[in-house]
Scaffold this active site. Structure first.
Site, PDB file in Angstrom:
ATOM      1  N   ARG A 140       0.851  -1.209   0.000  1.00  0.00           N
ATOM      2  CA  ARG A 140       0.000   0.000   0.000  1.00  0.00           C
ATOM      3  C   ARG A 140       0.879   1.249   0.000  1.00  0.00           C
ATOM      4  O   ARG A 140       2.109   1.163   0.067  1.00  0.00           O
ATOM      5  CB  ARG A 140      -0.975  -0.003   1.184  1.00  0.00           C
ATOM      6  N   TYR A 159      11.243  10.274  14.811  1.00  0.00           N
ATOM      7  CA  TYR A 159      11.058   9.860  13.404  1.00  0.00           C
ATOM      8  C   TYR A 159      12.091  10.543  12.497  1.00  0.00           C
ATOM      9  O   TYR A 159      12.770   9.890  11.699  1.00  0.00           O
ATOM     10  CB  TYR A 159       9.630  10.206  12.967  1.00  0.00           C
TER      11      TYR A 159
END
Ligand SMILES: NC(=O)c1ccc[n+]([C@@H]2O[C@H](COP(=O)([O-])OP(=O)(O)OC[C@H]3O[C@@H](n4cnc5c(N)ncnc54)[C@H](OP(=O)(O)O)[C@@H]3O)[C@@H](O)[C@H]2O)c1
Length: 251
Positions: free
Chosen positions: A12, A156
Site C-alpha cells: 500500500r 522519526y
C-alpha cells in the site's frame, strides 16, 4: 535485460505506487508485505495484468533475526521465477510514523522507529547486498522532516536523518560494484501514514498545503513515478544524493 526491483512495504501507500510505476515502465517487481495477503496479491495481479512479473513475500523489516530466512526466500524466488541469482534495485520504503513532543517520546516509540527505519534498513540491505547485481541501485526513503523541523517528529526525523548518512556510506562502500545509493525524501503525502493524518485531517492537510510552493499536499502519484524514473540507466552517475520530492515544501 528486464530489471527486477525489490520494494519493501509494497502492498500500500508509496511502496505500492512505486511498484506499479516500475511495472508500467517495463520492470518486474518483488514486493514485501507484513500481514495483508490480499492487498499484496492485488498489487501482484495489477502488475501481472500489465504483462510484467511480480511476487509478494512476507517480511517485517524490524525483525532482523528473520532476514536470513528472507534472503533464502528471495534467492529461491529469483531462481524459480526469473532463472537468476540476483536482482537489480532495492527500494527501502517500508516504515511507520509516530508523533510525540520531544520531552514525552517514550523509549518504546523511539526503539520502534529506529528498529524499522534504521536497524531494519541497515541489516536488510547488508543481508541482500550480495544478491544485488553489480551496477544496481539502492533507494532509501527519508522525509522532508530532516530538512524542516516539524513539531512532534524528533524521533522519526532523527531516524530518517540516520538513513541519509547511512546512504552516503552505502554509496561509498558499494561503489566498487557500481551500485549507486540515493535518498528520496517525500514531503507530506496523502497515504495511510500516521493513521492517514495528512489525507483525512483537514487542518493538517491545509497546514501542509499552505507551506508547499505548488499549493497542495502530495499524492502517491507524485512519488512513485519519480522514484521509478530514478532507476533509469540515465541516472547511473548519480549517487549519494538526497532528492526531495515535496512540491517545494517550506522553501
Ligand atoms: N506519507 C508521507 O507523508 C510520507 C512523507 C515522507 C516520508 N514517508 C515515508 O515513505 C515511506 C512509505 O510511507 P507511506 O506513506 O506509504 O506509509 P503507509 O501508507 O502507512 O505504508 C507503509 C508501508 O510500510 C509497511 N511497513 C510499515 N512497517 C513495517 C514493518 N515493520 N515491516 C514491514 N513493512 C512495514 C506497511 O506494510 P503493511 O501494509 O504490512 O502494514 C506499508 O506497506 C515510509 O518510509 C515513510 O516514512 C512518508
Amino acid at each position: 535485460m528486464k530489471t527486477i526491483t525489490l520494494i519493501t512495504g509494497g502492498s500500500r501507500g508509496l511502496g505500492r505506487n512505486t511498484a506499479l510505476s516500475v511495472a508500467r515502465r517495463g520492470g518486474d517487481v518483488i514486493i514485501t508485505y507484513r500481514a495483508d495477503t490480499n492487498a499484496a496479491a492485488q498489487v501482484v495481479a495489477e502488475i501481472e495484468a500489465m504483462g510484467r512479473k511480480a511476487v509478494a513475500l512476507p517480511l517485517d523489516v524490524s525483525d532482523v533475526a528473520d532476514f536470513a530466512r528472507f534472503h533464502d526466500e528471495v534467492a529461491r524466488t529469483l531462481q524459480t521465477v526469473w532463472g537468476r541469482d540476483s536482482f537489480d534495485h532495492l527500494i527501502n520504503n517500508a516504515g511507520h510514523g509516530d508523533m510525540a513532543p520531544f520531552v514525552e517520546t517514550s523509549v518504546a516509540a523511539f526503539d520502534a522507529l529506529f528498529g524499522v527505519h534504521v536497524r531494519g534498513v541497515f541489516f536488510l540491505t547488508q543481508t541482500l547486498a550480495g544478491m544485488l547485481a553489480n551496477g544496481g541501485r539502492i533507494i532509501n526513503f527519508s522525509s522532508g522532516l530532516t530538512r524542516i523541523a516539524g513539531e512532534g517528529f524528533s524521533a522519526y526525523a532523527a531516524a530518517k536523518g540516520a538513513i541519509e548518512v547511512l546512504t552516503q556510506y552505502m554509496a561509498k562502500e558499494l561503489a566498487p560494484r557500481r551500485i549507486t545509493a540515493n535518498v528520496v525524501a517525500p514531503g507530506a503525502i496523502e497515504t495511510d501514514f500516521l493513521g492517514g493524518a495528512v489525507r483525512d485531517t483537514p487542518e493538517y492537510n491545509d497546514a501542509f498545503a499552505s507551506m508547499t510552493a505548488l499549493g497542495r499536499v502530495g499524492v502517491p502519484d507524485d512519488i512513485g513515478p519519480a522514484v521509478a524514473n530514478l532507476l533509469d540507466p540515465a541516472h547511473r552517475w548519480m549517487t549519494a544524493q538526497r532528492i526531495e520530492i515535496s512540491g517545494g515544501q517550506s522553501i
